[in-house]
Structures are given as C-alpha cells and as structure tokens.
Scaffold this active site. Structure first.
Site, mmCIF file in Angstrom:
data_model
loop_
_atom_site.group_PDB
_atom_site.id
_atom_site.type_symbol
_atom_site.label_atom_id
_atom_site.label_comp_id
_atom_site.label_asym_id
_atom_site.label_seq_id
_atom_site.Cartn_x
_atom_site.Cartn_y
_atom_site.Cartn_z
ATOM 1 N N GLU A 158 0.863 -1.087 -0.164
ATOM 2 C CA GLU A 158 0.067 0.018 -0.099
ATOM 3 C C GLU A 158 0.957 1.466 -0.060
ATOM 4 O O GLU A 158 1.845 1.160 0.663
ATOM 5 C CB GLU A 158 -0.905 -0.035 1.163
ATOM 6 N N ALA A 255 12.800 -0.897 13.751
ATOM 7 C CA ALA A 255 12.308 -1.127 14.943
ATOM 8 C C ALA A 255 11.130 -0.206 15.160
ATOM 9 O O ALA A 255 11.233 0.909 14.609
ATOM 10 C CB ALA A 255 13.298 -1.251 16.083
ATOM 11 N N CYS A 263 -2.320 -7.086 5.474
ATOM 12 C CA CYS A 263 -1.713 -8.204 5.302
ATOM 13 C C CYS A 263 -0.814 -8.862 6.278
ATOM 14 O O CYS A 263 -0.992 -10.171 6.438
ATOM 15 C CB CYS A 263 -0.814 -8.193 4.052
ATOM 16 N N LYS A 266 -2.169 -10.937 9.202
ATOM 17 C CA LYS A 266 -3.132 -11.992 8.930
ATOM 18 C C LYS A 266 -2.274 -13.060 8.331
ATOM 19 O O LYS A 266 -2.663 -14.231 8.469
ATOM 20 C CB LYS A 266 -4.269 -11.552 8.118
HETATM 21 C C1 UDX Z 1 2.803 -5.834 2.876
HETATM 22 C C2 UDX Z 1 3.844 -6.296 1.938
HETATM 23 O O1 UDX Z 1 5.127 -5.615 2.044
HETATM 24 C C3 UDX Z 1 3.501 -6.459 0.379
HETATM 25 O O2 UDX Z 1 4.526 -7.041 -0.302
HETATM 26 C C4 UDX Z 1 2.176 -7.533 0.484
HETATM 27 O O3 UDX Z 1 1.986 -7.650 -0.829
HETATM 28 C C5 UDX Z 1 1.122 -6.931 1.422
HETATM 29 O O4 UDX Z 1 1.396 -6.753 2.790
HETATM 30 P P1 UDX Z 1 1.570 -3.551 3.309
HETATM 31 O O5 UDX Z 1 0.546 -3.976 4.109
HETATM 32 O O6 UDX Z 1 1.481 -2.226 2.253
HETATM 33 O O7 UDX Z 1 2.643 -4.639 2.429
HETATM 34 O O8 UDX Z 1 2.636 -2.872 4.406
HETATM 35 P P2 UDX Z 1 4.433 -2.890 4.739
HETATM 36 O O9 UDX Z 1 5.099 -1.849 3.905
HETATM 37 O O10 UDX Z 1 5.057 -4.061 4.439
HETATM 38 O O11 UDX Z 1 4.478 -2.556 6.108
HETATM 39 C C6 UDX Z 1 3.609 -3.251 7.141
HETATM 40 C C7 UDX Z 1 3.590 -2.922 8.326
HETATM 41 O O12 UDX Z 1 5.094 -3.030 9.005
HETATM 42 C C8 UDX Z 1 3.420 -1.306 8.677
HETATM 43 O O13 UDX Z 1 2.786 -1.314 9.872
HETATM 44 C C9 UDX Z 1 4.680 -0.574 8.906
HETATM 45 O O14 UDX Z 1 4.693 0.475 9.847
HETATM 46 C C10 UDX Z 1 5.642 -1.758 9.479
HETATM 47 N N1 UDX Z 1 7.200 -2.058 9.056
HETATM 48 C C11 UDX Z 1 7.242 -1.804 7.864
HETATM 49 C C12 UDX Z 1 7.889 -1.648 10.530
HETATM 50 O O15 UDX Z 1 7.512 -1.617 11.549
HETATM 51 N N2 UDX Z 1 9.126 -1.702 10.083
HETATM 52 C C13 UDX Z 1 9.634 -1.985 8.869
HETATM 53 O O16 UDX Z 1 10.929 -2.036 8.832
HETATM 54 C C14 UDX Z 1 8.844 -2.064 7.815
#
Ligand code: UDX
Length: 433
Positions: A158, A255, A263, A266
C-alpha cells in the site's frame, strides 16, 4: 501499449486495494477490464472516477482508463463475466477465528463466476492471498468444465502499489496448466520483472512465506531494539549494519511500534495455522506475533514508567494509519495503542494527515482528533509518534514542546533526530534507546 491482437477482455472480481490496482494496471497495459463488486455505492463512485481509498497514482489511472473505456465497473456479474477470457479473483481473505484465512468471500466469488460464465470458460486467476490448497479446491469445483486455474499472487505494498504493479520484483504463476500460465504471462508483456512459472502449491506458499518473512524481520528488529535499550546500544545503527549483508538485506528492519495493515498480521497468523496443520514447527510464527503485540505494551510501559500513572493524563498520539502514505487503519498499531491507553484511563488526542478518526471505523475507539500535530500536542503530558509520516520528521519541535504541558516524547517510529528533539527540550525516548 499492446497490439490490438494481444489485448484481452478481463474480469476482476473485487474492487478493493488489490482489484483496483490490478484493474487499472492491466487497463493501462491496453487490456479491456471489467470490475465486479457487490458494493453498489462503491461501484457508483468508481464509475465517476472516485477511488474509495488513497493510493498514489491510482485515481488518475482509473479516470484515464474510464474515459477511453478500457475500464468498466459494475455490480452485475453477467455484465462483467460475459465474454471474459480470464477472471481475476481479488476479494479479501481476512483472518478466521482459528488464525487461518477466511476463504468465505473467495468461495462466494467462485460460485458467482461459476454461475455467470457458463459459456465462456474463463481462466480463473487467484490474486487474493489464499492458504495452500485453494488452487486445487477451485480445480475440483470446476472439474466438470475443466476450467484452468492459475495462482498469481499479488505483492503490492500500500502506498506504492501502482509502482509495484509496473515494477514487480517478481511475477509468480502457479498452475498445472502450462497454456493457461503462458496466457496469463502474456498479459504482463511490457512489464519488466522476472517471471516464475511453477506448481500451484509453490505459488501459494511463496506468497504466504514472503509476507510471514517480512513480519519476522520486523519482530526480529523489535527484539534487537529491546536488547539494545537494556544495554545502551544504538538499534538503528545495529540494524543498518545488519542490513548491509546481502543475505539479510536492509528492508523491513525498522524497529518501532510493530507491523499492522491488511496483510502482514493475517498472513503471519495464517502461516502459523498452516504450520500447525502441517505438523511443522510453528513456534517461530507464533513468537513473531507475540513480539508484535508486545510492542504496543512496551510503549505503554515507557509512558507509565515516566509519568507514574496514565489515568487522567493527556497523551497526544500522532499518526493513525498503519503506515505512512496510506489512509488505511486496518490492524493499525496506532489504534491498538490508543485502545490500550484509553484502557489505562488516559485522555488521548490524536492527529493524522490523512485518516479521519471515526468511532465506527475503528472498533469503538474514542479519542479526539485535531487538525494539526501542534494542536493535538496542546496541553499534553506526553506525545507519541505512532506512524512514520515523513511530515512528523519535519515538525517545529520547539513549538511542539511549548504547546505541551509535559516534555515526554516517545518516538515509536524513529522519525526524529534524537539530538534535535533533546535540543528542543524534550525528554526523548525512541524504541531501542
Ligand atoms: C505488505 C507487503 O510488504 C506486501 O509485499 C504485500 O503484498 C502486502 O503486505 P503493506 O501491508 O502495504 O505490504 O505494508 P508494509 O510496507 O509491508 O508494512 C507493514 C507494516 O510493517 C506497517 O505497519 C509498517 O509500519 C511496519 N514496518 C514496516 C515496520 O514496523 N518496520 C519496517 O521496517 C517496515
């Protein structure tokens, strides 16, 4: 743009994040795409070019492809499915009570396709994240018509989903029908990304494993942060050093407040469920979820340790979205934190540049929202940065500090320069410090 000869008539079932991004992307490649959704209001808005959520670039493509009639939106299955060469299933697969994926919406979509595509025999393409075995289930369901089924999982993030569509790290196709896989691969001609053709289970498993691994990395980073804070190390620097090893890589090693969104939570739960079902080790997946939940409590603990009691204290929480560049609050760590703070008796005041807090949209959370970060901070005993919005990194810290009653700033997403925050008079705490 494609030659007329290779433009296909495609159906997309589900006008959510995944469905709309794929519909707009495929239309932009030159295909004729019809999108089906049971939500009539959503379809009516989409027909006017209004996308019901924020995703950079998506609205412009929808408007453009609507105008040239390469995109059509409907809540009539017959209108969408008739004559379609392929049907992309993009419906949600939320968590079920047992931690597995609720494939009810998927099964209903399949029944609709079954009813309304009797003459056309479209290739069924699964985009939604499913558990292992869905491809086989669909094949069995359509056995009488010998409908080809291709698993083609999405990997869209997203906030950068349109970019991810046009520049994928990989396109994965899983099927036991080689011709169907070749037909789906042909759709993506013009997109530069490695194509993996494999069996259905491998395709299904690779998607779940990919999201589970991203989630594991974040929980790993959060565990290292806790160790760093007990021992005086710099977690951001530690993780940067770790990430330079190509076997580890720098991504998803920040962190913070933990992961949320539609995604990762779940899919990690689904991975644990699948591991248990497969009599495989599941503890790794269970631990990563527990660590993630504990991050919110960790922030509550930091606040409690500094303020003694949170009851009646005013806490400003900046950021409601589950991450920056989206208005999505599904499984948002910020909302979970706000709930926990409200449970302690704290008064919570919030701000988000894009999300409007509505009691009905976030599980009965009652907090007040202000139009700016400074207004939210007014009179607060403590301030928490809960979403990594880049604009929070550029706040006028002196002004922010002056508007507050207390001086505690918990930077739960590591967006500020610690020295600058301290220079502005804050008692600055980041995760891992
Ligand atoms: C994720 C996957 O990255 C993507 O490939 C898949 O198709 C759908 O799920 P998305 O849900 O858009 O994408 O979010 P993402 O960018 O992965 O971040 C997920 C969560 O992790 C967020 O709450 C973000 O703040 C957190 N996050 C991300 C961290 O806490 N630390 C990080 O280093 C990266």
């Amino acid at each position: 743009m494609l030659d007329a000869a290779v433009r296909e008539r495609l159906a997309v079932v589900g006008a959510g994040h995944v469905g709309l991004v794929y519909a707009a992307g495929l239309a932009e490649l030159g295909h004729h795409v019809s999108v089906l959704d049971i939500d009539r209001d959503r379809i009516a808005a989409l027909r006017r070019g209004i996308v019901p959520f924020f995703e950079p670039g998506l609205g412009d493509l929808v408007k453009k492809d609507l105008a040239v009639r390469r995109l059509l939106f409907s809540s009539q299955p017959g209108e969408v499915l008739k004559g379609a060469k392929m049907a992309f299933i993009c419906v949600p697969t939320p968590s079920a009570n047992d931690g597995g994926l609720d494939e009810g919406p998927m099964r209903r979509a399949l029944q609709t396709i079954r009813r309304f595509s009797r003459r056309d025999r479209p290739i069924i393409v699964t985009k939604s994240t499913v558990s292992v075995g869905m491809n086989r289930y669909i094949k069995d369901l359509f056995r009488d018509r010998k409908v080809p089924v291709v698993s083609n999982p999405e990997y869209l993030r997203e906030g950068s989903a349109m970019h991810d569509f046009f520049h994928p790290h990989r396109i994965v196709l899983g099927s036991d029908d080689g011709d169907a896989m070749a037909a789906v691969a042909k759709l993506y001609e013009g997109i530069d990304g490695p194509v993996f053709t494999t069996d259905p289970v491998t395709a299904e498993l690779s998607k779940l494993a990919s999201n589970a691994f991203l989630a594991l990395k974040i929980s790993f980073a959060n565990s290292i942060a806790r160790i760093a804070s007990s021992n005086g190390g710099d977690v951001a620097e530690t993780l940067r050093i770790l990430g330079t090893d190509p076997r580890i890589g720098p991504g998803h090693l920040r962190a913070g407040l933990g992961f949320g969104g539609a995604c990762l939570p779940k899919d990690l739960a689904a991975m644990e469920h699948l591991a248990r079902r497969s009599a495989a080790p599941y503890e790794l997946f269970a631990a990563a979820q527990a660590i993630n939940r504990d991050q919110r409590q960790h922030v509550v603990d930091i606040l409690t340790a500094k303020l003694m009691s949170l009851s009646g204290r005013r806490i400003a929480v900046l950021g409601l979205a589950f991450k920056a560049d989206t208005d999505d609050v599904r499984e948002s760590p910020s909302l979970a934190l706000i709930s926990e703070l409200l449970d302690t008796g704290a008064n919570v005041v919030t701000h988000d540049p894009m999300v409007k807090l509505r009691a009905s949209s976030n599980g009965g959370v009652f907090a007040t929202q202000r139009r700016s970060a400074v207004e939210a901070a007014k009179g607060a005993h403590a301030l928490v940065i809960a979403t990594e919005w880049p604009q929070y990194g550029k706040l006028d810290l002196t002004r922010l500090r002056r508007s507050m009653k207390g001086d505690l700033l918990v930077d739960a997403r590591g967006v500020l320069e610690p020295a600058a925050a301290r220079a502005a008079g804050f008692d600055y705490v980041a995760i891992g410090t």
